[in-house]
Design a protein around this motif. Structure first.
Motif, PDB file in Angstrom:
ATOM      1  N   CYS A  20       0.721  -1.276  -0.048  1.00 59.29           N
ATOM      2  CA  CYS A  20      -0.039   0.077   0.150  1.00 59.29           C
ATOM      3  C   CYS A  20       0.822   1.106   0.113  1.00 59.29           C
ATOM      4  N   THR A  50      -3.277   0.870  -3.432  1.00 62.68           N
ATOM      5  CA  THR A  50      -3.597   1.238  -2.008  1.00 62.68           C
ATOM      6  C   THR A  50      -4.404  -0.058  -1.342  1.00 62.68           C
ATOM      7  N   CYS A  51      -4.574  -0.116  -0.069  1.00 70.38           N
ATOM      8  CA  CYS A  51      -5.369  -1.069   0.861  1.00 70.38           C
ATOM      9  C   CYS A  51      -6.805  -0.575   0.468  1.00 70.38           C
TER      10      CYS A  51
END
Length: 97
Positions: A49, A87-88
């Motif tokens: 991330c 990204t997470c």
């Protein structure tokens, strides 16, 4: 008595042991943080991330784009390029809220 033999550079098995050492330095494989948090077995991570640095598998990595700008000497944009952004779920939700 002086020998004319060239000095030894180490045992011949050194080349093989160097590759083993190189593999050991890589460490254990990284696993997906999100999968681990929900109790899944170890799923290999394929990305990190951008915001929090959590390791992510392909199922949990959210891929977007971002515009990278290179500023010129007077503050104007010289070059703008679209780049990948991973990204997470947690960070993506925080960014979109």
């Amino acid at each position: 008595m002086r020998s004319n033999a060239t000095p030894s550079r180490g045992p011949p098995e050194r080349a093989a042991s160097a590759s083993v050492t190189r593999d050991l330095r890589r460490g254990p494989p990284m696993h997906c943080y999100e999968c681990d948090a929900v109790g899944h077995d170890t799923t290999p991570a394929v990305a990190v991330c951008r915001r929090c640095g959590a390791a992510l598998c392909s199922a949990h990595a959210r891929i977007g784009t971002t515009l990278l700008r290179r500023a010129g000497g007077t503050g104007g944009v010289v070059r703008a390029v679209t780049a990948r952004r991973i990204t997470c779920d947690t960070c993506r939700a925080a960014e979109n809220s």
